[in-house]
Design a protein around this motif. Sequence first.
Motif, mmCIF file in Angstrom:
data_model
loop_
_atom_site.group_PDB
_atom_site.id
_atom_site.type_symbol
_atom_site.label_atom_id
_atom_site.label_comp_id
_atom_site.label_asym_id
_atom_site.label_seq_id
_atom_site.Cartn_x
_atom_site.Cartn_y
_atom_site.Cartn_z
ATOM 1 N N PRO A 1 62.911 47.332 4.200
ATOM 2 C CA PRO A 1 64.105 46.481 4.214
ATOM 3 C C PRO A 1 65.389 47.203 3.835
ATOM 4 C CG PRO A 1 62.271 45.334 3.174
ATOM 5 C CD PRO A 1 61.829 46.749 3.387
ATOM 6 N N ALA A 2 65.305 48.150 2.907
ATOM 7 C CA ALA A 2 66.523 48.847 2.488
ATOM 8 C C ALA A 2 67.093 49.706 3.609
ATOM 9 C CB ALA A 2 66.231 49.715 1.263
ATOM 10 N N LYS A 3 66.239 50.125 4.556
ATOM 11 C CA LYS A 3 66.698 50.985 5.637
ATOM 12 C C LYS A 3 67.134 50.204 6.868
ATOM 13 C CE LYS A 3 64.177 55.167 4.307
ATOM 14 N NZ LYS A 3 65.379 55.997 4.117
ATOM 15 N N CYS A 4 66.520 49.051 7.108
ATOM 16 C CA CYS A 4 66.856 48.336 8.338
ATOM 17 C C CYS A 4 68.044 47.398 8.173
ATOM 18 C CB CYS A 4 65.649 47.574 8.874
ATOM 19 S SG CYS A 4 65.158 46.123 7.938
ATOM 20 N N ARG A 5 68.558 47.246 6.952
ATOM 21 C CA ARG A 5 69.626 46.267 6.741
ATOM 22 C C ARG A 5 70.922 46.647 7.456
ATOM 23 N NH1 ARG A 5 69.720 49.681 2.470
ATOM 24 N NH2 ARG A 5 71.736 50.233 1.561
ATOM 25 N N GLU A 6 71.141 47.935 7.727
ATOM 26 C CA GLU A 6 72.369 48.360 8.385
ATOM 27 C C GLU A 6 72.162 48.694 9.853
ATOM 28 O OE1 GLU A 6 75.285 48.130 7.119
ATOM 29 O OE2 GLU A 6 74.552 47.516 5.155
ATOM 30 N N LEU A 7 71.002 48.375 10.396
ATOM 31 C CA LEU A 7 70.774 48.641 11.807
ATOM 32 C C LEU A 7 71.741 47.835 12.667
ATOM 33 C CD1 LEU A 7 66.875 48.589 12.172
ATOM 34 C CD2 LEU A 7 68.363 50.563 12.475
ATOM 35 N N PRO A 8 72.209 48.404 13.769
ATOM 36 C CA PRO A 8 72.966 47.576 14.707
ATOM 37 C C PRO A 8 72.023 46.554 15.327
ATOM 38 C CG PRO A 8 72.404 49.666 15.736
ATOM 39 C CD PRO A 8 71.964 49.768 14.290
ATOM 40 N N SER A 9 72.545 45.527 15.914
ATOM 41 C CA SER A 9 71.681 44.533 16.545
ATOM 42 C C SER A 9 72.456 43.739 17.573
ATOM 43 C CB SER A 9 71.084 43.581 15.501
ATOM 44 O OG SER A 9 72.062 42.673 15.036
ATOM 45 N N LEU A 10 71.747 43.218 18.556
ATOM 46 C CA LEU A 10 72.363 42.326 19.531
ATOM 47 C C LEU A 10 72.951 41.110 18.840
ATOM 48 C CD1 LEU A 10 69.721 42.427 22.413
ATOM 49 C CD2 LEU A 10 72.016 43.431 22.433
ATOM 50 N N ALA A 11 72.239 40.583 17.842
ATOM 51 C CA ALA A 11 72.728 39.395 17.133
ATOM 52 C C ALA A 11 74.070 39.669 16.475
ATOM 53 C CB ALA A 11 71.704 38.953 16.092
ATOM 54 N N ARG A 12 74.185 40.800 15.787
ATOM 55 C CA ARG A 12 75.435 41.108 15.091
ATOM 56 C C ARG A 12 76.569 41.364 16.090
ATOM 57 N NH1 ARG A 12 73.670 44.996 11.630
ATOM 58 N NH2 ARG A 12 73.384 43.509 9.948
ATOM 59 N N SER A 13 76.273 42.089 17.169
ATOM 60 C CA SER A 13 77.303 42.390 18.161
ATOM 61 C C SER A 13 77.807 41.122 18.842
ATOM 62 C CB SER A 13 76.766 43.365 19.205
ATOM 63 O OG SER A 13 76.502 44.630 18.628
ATOM 64 N N TYR A 14 76.894 40.233 19.214
ATOM 65 C CA TYR A 14 77.323 39.007 19.889
ATOM 66 C C TYR A 14 77.974 38.026 18.924
ATOM 67 C CZ TYR A 14 75.533 40.323 24.422
ATOM 68 O OH TYR A 14 75.355 40.960 25.622
ATOM 69 N N ALA A 15 77.556 38.036 17.662
ATOM 70 C CA ALA A 15 78.217 37.175 16.673
ATOM 71 C C ALA A 15 79.673 37.584 16.502
ATOM 72 C CB ALA A 15 77.479 37.235 15.342
ATOM 73 N N GLY B 1 68.007 48.435 19.521
ATOM 74 C CA GLY B 1 68.137 49.688 20.251
ATOM 75 C C GLY B 1 67.687 50.890 19.449
ATOM 76 N N TYR B 2 66.737 50.669 18.519
ATOM 77 C CA TYR B 2 66.324 51.744 17.602
ATOM 78 C C TYR B 2 64.914 52.186 17.963
ATOM 79 C CZ TYR B 2 66.317 54.388 13.233
ATOM 80 O OH TYR B 2 66.305 55.402 12.301
ATOM 81 N N PRO B 3 64.686 53.485 18.168
ATOM 82 C CA PRO B 3 63.367 53.957 18.605
ATOM 83 C C PRO B 3 62.286 53.677 17.570
ATOM 84 C CG PRO B 3 65.047 55.673 18.892
ATOM 85 C CD PRO B 3 65.665 54.586 18.061
ATOM 86 N N ALA B 4 61.094 53.411 18.063
ATOM 87 C CA ALA B 4 59.945 53.215 17.181
ATOM 88 C C ALA B 4 59.582 54.523 16.499
ATOM 89 C CB ALA B 4 58.763 52.691 17.989
ATOM 90 N N GLN B 5 58.850 54.403 15.386
ATOM 91 C CA GLN B 5 58.393 55.576 14.643
ATOM 92 C C GLN B 5 56.883 55.713 14.795
ATOM 93 O OE1 GLN B 5 60.113 52.970 12.218
ATOM 94 N NE2 GLN B 5 61.596 53.465 13.807
ATOM 95 N N THR B 6 56.395 56.907 14.571
ATOM 96 C CA THR B 6 54.973 57.165 14.781
ATOM 97 C C THR B 6 54.115 56.579 13.665
ATOM 98 O OG1 THR B 6 55.266 59.319 13.716
ATOM 99 C CG2 THR B 6 55.315 59.269 16.119
ATOM 100 N N ARG B 7 54.444 56.861 12.418
ATOM 101 C CA ARG B 7 53.553 56.507 11.313
ATOM 102 C C ARG B 7 54.171 55.552 10.312
ATOM 103 N NH1 ARG B 7 52.319 62.489 9.469
ATOM 104 N NH2 ARG B 7 54.546 62.555 9.966
ATOM 105 N N THR B 8 55.245 54.936 10.675
ATOM 106 C CA THR B 8 55.836 53.934 9.802
ATOM 107 C C THR B 8 56.568 52.931 10.666
ATOM 108 O OG1 THR B 8 57.195 53.600 7.823
ATOM 109 C CG2 THR B 8 58.043 55.132 9.463
ATOM 110 N N SER B 9 57.135 51.931 10.047
ATOM 111 C CA SER B 9 57.889 50.907 10.773
ATOM 112 C C SER B 9 59.125 50.576 9.970
ATOM 113 C CB SER B 9 57.039 49.652 10.967
ATOM 114 O OG SER B 9 57.828 48.575 11.436
#
Length: 609
Positions: free
Chosen positions: A341-355, A328-336
Motif C-alpha cells: 500500500p505504501a508504494k501504490c498510493r502514488e500510482l497514476p490511474s485512469l480514475a485519478r486522471s478522469y476525476a 498502466g503499471y507493469p506487473a512484477q515477477t515475484r511481488t505485487s
Amino acid sequence: MKRNLLFLSALYVATLLFMAIQKPVFMLYNAAEAPASPAAWASVVLHGLKLDLTVAGYVAALPLLLLLAGAWVRLPRRTWLAALDLYFGVVALFAAATFAVNVALYPHWGFPLDSTVLIYLSDPREAMASVDWATGVRQTLLAALYGGALWWTLHRIARRWFDAAPQPWRRALPASALLLLLCGLDFLAIRGGLGASVANVSKVAFSSDTFLNHAAVNPAFSLLSTLGERDDYAAAYPFFEPEELAARLEALVGDRQAPPAERLLATGRPDIVVVILESFARTIMDERVDGEWVMPRMQQLKGEGVWFENFFANSFRTDRGEVAILSGYPAQTRTSIMKLPAKCRELPSLARSYARAGYATEFIYGGDLNFTDQASYMYATGWQRLVWQKDLRFDTPAADWGYDDRVMGEFVAERVVDLARGGEPFLAGWLTLSSHTPFDVPYDRFDDKLLNAMAFTDDCVGRLVDRLKASPAWDNLLVVLVADHGYPYPADEPYDTPLRHRIPMLWLGGALAAPRTVETYASQIDLAATLLGQTGLRHDDFAFSRDIFVPRERPFGYYVFNEGFGAVDASGQAVWDAATGRLREGSDPELADLGRTLLQATYVDLAGR
C-alpha cells in the motif's frame, strides 16, 4: 476449566480494547486531517476491529498453548505466571512501540507504519537525528503509559484466572480437546475469518478519504505483515547501467504527449465503462465445442467495435492485471505492488486522471474487494466510490466468490443508465468473477466446467451490452472489455508462453466512430495512455504506458511470469528465464532487450516508491 475460559476471554477482550483505543488517539494527534464527524470516528474504530481481532488472536495464541501444556506438565503456578509476565512484556513493548512510532511518523510519511521503518533503523544515529527532543520525550511517555497499562492489565488477568494445574488424564483429555477447539477458533481470528481473503490491510479500508482508512489500520499488524517486503528491488534485475536504462526506457515509451495518429471516437468526452473479464483467455475465446463457439457473444461483438487482435496480459494474477489496466503499471515477477500500500498510493490511474477532468468514478465488484488489497489500491488511486458485496443485497444467494455475473451484469447495466441520466461524465469499472475456479455457475451449456463458466460470463457480458444498447446511455458510451489475465487452456500450454498471456480487448459503444480491427502488438499497460489519448487527456504521468495509436518503431506485447518475462511482436517472441539467466525461446537480442528494459525499469521504479 471455567477459570481458564474466563482467563482467555478476558485476555482477548482486553487486548482488543487496547488495540481499539489506538484509533481515537491517532485521530486526535492528527486532528488537522481528521473529520469532526462522530460517525467518521466511530467508523474508523469499527472497521479497525477487523485487524484488531487478528492481532488479539496472535496475542492469545501462546497463552492457549501454555494452558494446553499445563494440563499435562506439572510446574509450579508461579513458573507459568512468570513465563506469561515475560511474554506480556514483549507484547506490550511491541504494541506500545508500534503505536507511538505510527502516531509520530504518520504526519511525515502519510501512510501507516510498515517495514519501511526498518530501513532507517539500520542506522540508529541517523534515525535519532531525525527526531527532535520534544517529540522523542512525548512519544516515549506515550509508549510507556500505553505499554505499562497493557502489561499491568494482562498481568492482573493472569493472576486472577490462569490455572494450569495438571489433572488426571480422564479430566485432562476433555480439557485438552476443548483447548484444541479454541486453538482452531483462534486460528480463524488470526486468518481473518472463513472468507476467501485473509487478513490484510485492505480489510479495514472503507472510505474514499485515505486518512480514515489509514487511521483504521493496526500498526502492529501493518509492520508484521510487511516484514518480508524489504527486497532490494532496484538490484533485482541489473541488466543495464542507470544512464543506459533511462535512455532505453525513454526511447521505448517515446513522446507521451504526441497526439494519436488515428481517432476512434466520434465524441471527445464519452462516458466510459471498463469491464475487466476474469480469466478470459484468447485460447478459450477462440475455442469451439462440436462446432459451437465457447464465447459466441464475444465473437459476435468483436465485429461491432474496435477489436485488438494482438493484445497481451501483463501477468497471470488479477491484482497485477488490474494495476496494469487501471494504472498502466507493469506487473512484477515475484511481488505485487497492490499488496504494498505504501508504494501504490502514488500510482497514476485512469480514475485519478478522469476525476481531474470532471468525471465521476465508480468501481463495482460482486465479491470481496479486500481480497489482495484491492479496496486499498482503489481508494488510494482515486476511485471515488466502491460498490461491492458488502453493499449489495439480492434475492439470489452469493456464490463462493460473490454474486454471479448475471446478477451483477444487470446491476451494472442499471447503474450505468442511472449515471448517464445524471448528466455528469463518468468512468465506471466492473470486475467479473464467475469465470474463476471453482467455476460453479447457474448455467448448463458445456460438460467441461471451465468452458461452461466462461460461456456463462460471455452470455452475461452480451446481456449487459444488449441492455446498454437499448438505453439512451449508449449514444455517448464507450465500453472497454478487457481480460485481467489469460488462463492455462489447453492444460498443456506452458505458463510462460505468449499464447498463455494473449487476451481479448474490445471497445464498443455509440461513442465509437466505426468498427475496425487493430493489428498493432500491445499489452495491458498500454490501455491507459491509449484511452486517455483518444479522449484528449494528458497521460505523461503514466511512465510505462504507450499510446497504441502513436507510431512506434517496434510495437510489442510484454508480460511477466514468476521468474521471467516474455516479449512478442510481429516478427517473433523472446521468453527469458531468471532462474538460468537465458532466453528460453527466441534469439532476437533487440526484442529481448525491450523486455529487459521494462522489467528492470519496473523494479527500479518500485524501489523508489
